[in-house]
Design an enzyme around this catalytic site. Sequence first.
Site, PDB file in Angstrom:
ATOM      1  N   LEU A 131      -3.931  -5.872  -4.438  1.00 47.48           N
ATOM      2  CA  LEU A 131      -2.909  -4.841  -4.371  1.00 47.48           C
ATOM      3  C   LEU A 131      -1.570  -5.381  -3.891  1.00 47.48           C
ATOM      4  O   LEU A 131      -1.480  -6.039  -2.855  1.00 47.48           O
ATOM      5  CB  LEU A 131      -3.379  -3.721  -3.421  1.00 47.48           C
ATOM      6  CG  LEU A 131      -2.356  -2.600  -3.164  1.00 47.48           C
ATOM      7  CD1 LEU A 131      -2.061  -1.835  -4.443  1.00 47.48           C
ATOM      8  CD2 LEU A 131      -2.846  -1.676  -2.064  1.00 47.48           C
ATOM      9  N   ASP A 132      -0.518  -5.085  -4.650  1.00 45.07           N
ATOM     10  CA  ASP A 132       0.850  -5.435  -4.271  1.00 45.07           C
ATOM     11  C   ASP A 132       1.019  -6.909  -3.931  1.00 45.07           C
ATOM     12  O   ASP A 132       1.776  -7.267  -3.025  1.00 45.07           O
ATOM     13  CB  ASP A 132       1.303  -4.581  -3.064  1.00 45.07           C
ATOM     14  CG  ASP A 132       1.423  -3.117  -3.437  1.00 45.07           C
ATOM     15  OD1 ASP A 132       1.228  -2.258  -2.555  1.00 45.07           O
ATOM     16  OD2 ASP A 132       1.699  -2.816  -4.618  1.00 45.07           O
ATOM     17  N   ALA A 133       0.319  -7.769  -4.642  1.00 41.98           N
ATOM     18  CA  ALA A 133       0.390  -9.180  -4.304  1.00 41.98           C
ATOM     19  C   ALA A 133       0.721 -10.094  -5.479  1.00 41.98           C
ATOM     20  O   ALA A 133       0.758 -11.303  -5.318  1.00 41.98           O
ATOM     21  CB  ALA A 133      -0.939  -9.614  -3.671  1.00 41.98           C
ATOM     22  N   GLY A 164       0.794  -1.226   0.000  1.00 43.91           N
ATOM     23  CA  GLY A 164       0.000   0.000   0.000  1.00 43.91           C
ATOM     24  C   GLY A 164       0.826   1.276   0.000  1.00 43.91           C
ATOM     25  O   GLY A 164       1.956   1.305  -0.478  1.00 43.91           O
TER      26      GLY A 164
END
Lengths: 330, 328
Positions: free
Chosen positions: A273-275, A247
């Site tokens: 998100l960001d994964a 994040g």
Amino acid sequence: MMMMMMRRISERATGFSNKKLILKSSAASLFHGESLDSSVSPVLIPGVHVFHCQDAVGIVAKLSDCIAAKGGNILGYDVFVPENNNVFYSRSEFIFDPVKWPRHQVGEDFQAIAQTYGAMNSVVRVPSIDPKYKIALLLSKQDHCLVEMLHRWQDGKLPVDITCVISNHERASNTHVMRFLERHGIPYHYVATTKDNKREDEILELVKDTDFLVLARYMQILSGNFLKGYGKDVINIHHGLLPSFKGGYPAKQAFDAGVKLIGATSHFVTEELDAGPIIEQMVESVSHRDNLRSFVQKSEDLEKKCLTKAIKSYCELRVLPYGTNKTVVF
Amino acid sequence: MIRRVSTTSSLSATAFGSFMKWSFQSSHFHGESLDSSVSPLLIPGVHVFHCPDVVGIVAKLSDCIAAKGGNILGYDVFVPENNNVFYSRSEFIFDPVKWPRSQMSEDFQTIARKFNAMSSVVRVPSLDPKYKIALLLSKQDHCLVEMLHKWQDGKLPVDITCVISNHERAPNTHIMRFLQRHGISYHYLPTTDQNKIEKEILELVKDTDFIVLARYMQVLSGNFLKGYGKDVINIHHGLLPSFKGRSPAKQAFDAGVKLIGATTHFVTEELDSGPIIEQMVERVSHRDNLRSFVQKSEDLEKKCLMKALKSYCELRVLPYGTLKTVVF
């Protein structure tokens, strides 16, 4: 998504005219130190082939024979078969004579083997003949990553065509970035987003002809619909060592957490998100002597290196999907 | 926590005996002439100081040392931005005849009071008793073995009072024979879901200066930590704050990261969340399987834990804010 993307590259690459072939091969003959008497010496150019299929006996034999039969010489070969997993990955670098082995024939020959093995992925790329990857760069306010990429592109170290730059921040025309883009004829699209409107349709329209997207500190989340609609790979640079500090403001999160190492991560973008699958990670030491400013500065330096390395690997066909959320990076 | 260490190290009842033993060694250590009737014997001392920031602290501290003939060989000062605190760590050599150990403590204590110090610790390694520590572990013993070997080599300057484990070990294993040879007691304290036998552990460790969790997989409660009251250092085989809790190597493997790490930190009530002391990483790739993830992880844990303990014993680690550390 990566699979789809790779297939498109393969298709596009096969439809190339012969004219450019001659021009580029003269560059290649000098590159390979061949004699100037071109009527005698063949002109050899480099090719790369990646292959991903169910594991079976004989794949390497078949692939290498395919190359040798047409006079190609393998200069590098990576094979990876994971434990407990019946899949096969290979990446070969070879040089060949495009007169003896025409480009479209290269495509067809590998395609035949791909069919034999029901391959999930078979991509061949001849950098001196095939069109460069077309990419769009997206960013928000922070432009250190964009600047790094533009400079590397200018230096010839990033072998892509930058079709456009898209940002949800406006930039004055007399700034370094804007003057650079203007000089090189790269359009800049200011697409302002709001909480309710991420204007994904417009972005999709602007990027639909690209081969992949690079989010170079683009701080808006792309929805699952966008990703499906685009259908090709999207690479992001996250300024934290995932899965830590997902994040916003990862540098500040890291600073508050009192870690002794900060990092950056390049990864494929998924709905979450960001994964998405990680391509590359880098770290640097920090200590009590670092304040938030130096955390951010070290972070920015890492982001530039990490993103550049990931894109280089990607363009060289070194990055392959592995399981659901991992990558093989040869 | 560092305050307690200070109190312990000022106990000098046993110091004189060891002084005799050590001063012989230190005169050679400092390259003094063999004519000891002329040359003073200089021994090393370390002082750390943590107080609200004002003008003049360094002047006062350095003057304190110089006035007694001490020679400062190294000095670290850190005053963070936007934060009115002062940290310093000084290394000096001095003549314990000119500046007796008890006097040294008093002199620094005076300055500590003057500046309302949160922390003022002086340590003279060749005189003060070694830190007494207890080591706790569960099944994995690579960290313990590393610590025992380094301790045997003289690289870990502590007294190991005992080893406590919730796993039983047969007497003919390497560890058990080692501990027996060196007279270090091993206490098998099995835990269950309901009973973490913290009272028994507390009883065993109450005379230690700090505890090291060397892959001890039980969570120590807030009550235990309050009851013990001193520092507890843990090695977590993951790069915090990623992969807290169990099997971080497997978590990392499944997450497809390209770097794995280990973290040494102080233990607080919250699992794997206390102030971090040291972190180390190593690269991994698709060519690593779970076994090699674990192997690389274990190698990192050993190095990371040893480095953190060395820093801690050398008084390099100080609390910074609620969640961080200064590590000089």
